[in-house]
Design an enzyme around this catalytic site. Structure first.
Site, short mmCIF file in Angstrom:
data_model
loop_
_atom_site.label_atom_id
_atom_site.label_comp_id
_atom_site.label_asym_id
_atom_site.label_seq_id
_atom_site.Cartn_x
_atom_site.Cartn_y
_atom_site.Cartn_z
N LYS A 83 3.72 1.71 21.35
CA LYS A 83 4.78 1.23 20.45
C LYS A 83 5.87 2.27 20.17
CE LYS A 83 2.17 -2.31 17.98
NZ LYS A 83 1.79 -2.86 16.67
N ASP A 109 6.34 -6.59 13.42
CA ASP A 109 5.11 -6.39 12.64
C ASP A 109 5.39 -6.46 11.14
OD1 ASP A 109 3.22 -6.13 14.68
OD2 ASP A 109 3.61 -3.98 14.92
P1 NAP Z 1 -3.33 4.03 12.66
O1 NAP Z 1 -1.89 4.29 12.86
O2 NAP Z 1 -4.32 4.79 13.47
O3 NAP Z 1 -3.66 4.26 11.08
C1 NAP Z 1 -4.98 4.20 10.63
C2 NAP Z 1 -5.01 4.24 9.10
O4 NAP Z 1 -6.39 4.06 8.71
C3 NAP Z 1 -4.57 5.56 8.49
O5 NAP Z 1 -4.03 5.33 7.21
C4 NAP Z 1 -5.90 6.32 8.39
O6 NAP Z 1 -5.92 7.33 7.39
C5 NAP Z 1 -6.82 5.21 7.96
N1 NAP Z 1 -8.21 5.47 8.28
C6 NAP Z 1 -8.80 5.46 9.51
N2 NAP Z 1 -10.11 5.74 9.39
C7 NAP Z 1 -10.36 5.94 8.07
C8 NAP Z 1 -11.52 6.27 7.31
N3 NAP Z 1 -12.71 6.43 7.90
N4 NAP Z 1 -11.39 6.39 5.97
C9 NAP Z 1 -10.20 6.21 5.37
N5 NAP Z 1 -9.06 5.91 6.01
C10 NAP Z 1 -9.14 5.78 7.35
O7 NAP Z 1 -3.69 2.48 12.91
P2 NAP Z 1 -2.74 1.19 12.72
O8 NAP Z 1 -2.06 0.92 14.02
O9 NAP Z 1 -1.92 1.40 11.50
O10 NAP Z 1 -3.81 0.03 12.53
C11 NAP Z 1 -4.61 -0.01 11.36
C12 NAP Z 1 -5.38 -1.34 11.30
O11 NAP Z 1 -4.45 -2.43 11.27
C13 NAP Z 1 -6.29 -1.62 12.51
O12 NAP Z 1 -7.47 -2.19 12.00
C14 NAP Z 1 -5.52 -2.64 13.32
O13 NAP Z 1 -6.36 -3.49 14.07
C15 NAP Z 1 -4.81 -3.43 12.22
N6 NAP Z 1 -3.57 -4.10 12.65
C16 NAP Z 1 -3.47 -5.44 12.46
C17 NAP Z 1 -2.31 -6.10 12.85
C18 NAP Z 1 -2.19 -7.59 12.64
O14 NAP Z 1 -1.32 -8.21 13.26
N7 NAP Z 1 -2.99 -8.19 11.80
C19 NAP Z 1 -1.24 -5.38 13.40
C20 NAP Z 1 -1.37 -3.98 13.56
C21 NAP Z 1 -2.55 -3.36 13.17
P3 NAP Z 1 -5.50 8.87 7.77
O15 NAP Z 1 -4.00 8.88 7.77
O16 NAP Z 1 -6.10 9.67 6.68
O17 NAP Z 1 -6.09 9.15 9.12
#
Ligand code: NAP
Length: 278
Positions: free
Chosen positions: A66, A102
């Site tokens: 992305k 998004d």
């Molecule tokens: P990302 O950029 O990797 O961000 C991950 C986030 O989760 C960060 O805030 C991270 O905190 C936190 N995190 C990860 N592991 C953790 C833990 N063990 N304890 C506490 N916080 C934790 O990922 P993303 O792309 O934003 O995606 C996040 C989620 O959204 C995923 O589940 C994805 O499938 C979902 N999503 C859904 C859609 C939809 O259309 N519904 C679209 C996009 C994403 P830190 O900053 O501290 O690492």
């Protein structure tokens, strides 16, 4: 001639985008086909050149491309540039233009269950999805936004980068848990609670504000532990299928000029995942 659309990402085998877009093409009478393409990071540049050379009409972009795709495009809409991520590309007469649906997809879905004007919102998480959601939610009139994240500095940086200190502040996860009753809307954007760790919860919940809305962008499982607990104490809940369907619908509209049936899209995803949308 049939138009060609697709999604590029890695991993991509389990993408539900082909399912909903191919169905929407049929429903809307668009002679087109949508395919999922596995593209590893080192192949991104070649893949984009290939899309261009083949005259592919448009494509979605997912993890991990992305951000990296931005310099490979001819033009990128302002919101996607601000967010720093593109999830939709359209080919207009050979020019590849990037968009981000998004954030708008999330907010459109959320508006189905709550009026956002003057609401106090908590965003849990400060990753890529939170970035798009925060940027777009902040455009709504009168909203106040608190962001809590495991790594507090990331939430602070996000607020500073968007110069949104006037309406947003960064707090710790502990503080958010203590003050959860203040929020009209809670938006869960971390991967905590996602399959297979379905019993994990990003913060403990005791009592919540009357009529509070909890939206979790995770859709596998269909109902996260956070949503189950919030619902059991009176929250209105919304899972990630709604955002997924709306971001896809907005991409479909950019490509075809037609807005597909989001209820049908959600139902297809829900059936595919074998559950019931909440
Ligand atoms: P990302 O950029 O990797 O961000 C991950 C986030 O989760 C960060 O805030 C991270 O905190 C936190 N995190 C990860 N592991 C953790 C833990 N063990 N304890 C506490 N916080 C934790 O990922 P993303 O792309 O934003 O995606 C996040 C989620 O959204 C995923 O589940 C994805 O499938 C979902 N999503 C859904 C859609 C939809 O259309 N519904 C679209 C996009 C994403 P830190 O900053 O501290 O690492």
């Amino acid at each position: 001639m049939k138009s060609l659309y697709g999604v590029i990402g890695s991993p991509i085998a389990h993408s539900m985008s082909p399912l909903i877009h191919n169905d929407a093409f049929l429903q809307k009478g668009v002679d087109a086909y949508y395919h999922a393409f596995h593209v590893d990071p080192e192949e991104l540049e070649t893949a984009v050149a290939g899309m261009r050379a083949l005259g592919v009409n448009g494509f979605n972009v997912t993890i991990p491309h992305k951000e990296a795709i931005i310099p490979l495009l001819d033009r990128v809409e302002d919101a996607a540039l601000q967010i720093g991520a593109v999830n939709t590309v359209v080919n207009r007469n050979g020019e590849l233009i990037g968009y981000n649906t998004d954030g708008r997809g999330f907010v459109e879905a959320l508006k189905e269950v709550v009026k956002l004007k003057d609401k106090h919102v908590l965003i849990i998480g400060a990753g890529g999805a939170a970035r798009a959601i925060f940027y777009t939610l902040a455009l709504e009139e009168g909203v106040q936004i608190d962001i809590c994240n495991r790594t507090v500095s990331k939430a602070e940086d996000l607020i500073k980068e968007f110069s949104l200190e006037r309406i947003a502040r960064s707090i710790t996860v502990d503080q958010a848990a203590r003050e959860i009753q203040r929020y009209d809307v809670v938006v869960q954007t971390t991967s905590v609670g996602m399959h297979p760790k379905i019993n994990d919860i990003p913060l403990p919940l005791k009592s919540i504000k009357h009529h509070a809305v909890f939206s979790d962008i995770i859709y596998n499982p269909i109902e996260t532990k956070l949503l189950q607990e919030a619902k059991s104490i009176g929250a209105i809940t919304q899972n990630g299928i709604h955002m997924f369907a709306y971001q896809a619908a907005l991409a479909f509209e950019i490509w075809t000029g037609k807005f597909p049936d989001t209820v049908r899209m959600k139902k297809l995803v829900e059936e595919h995942l074998g559950g019931k949308t909440c």
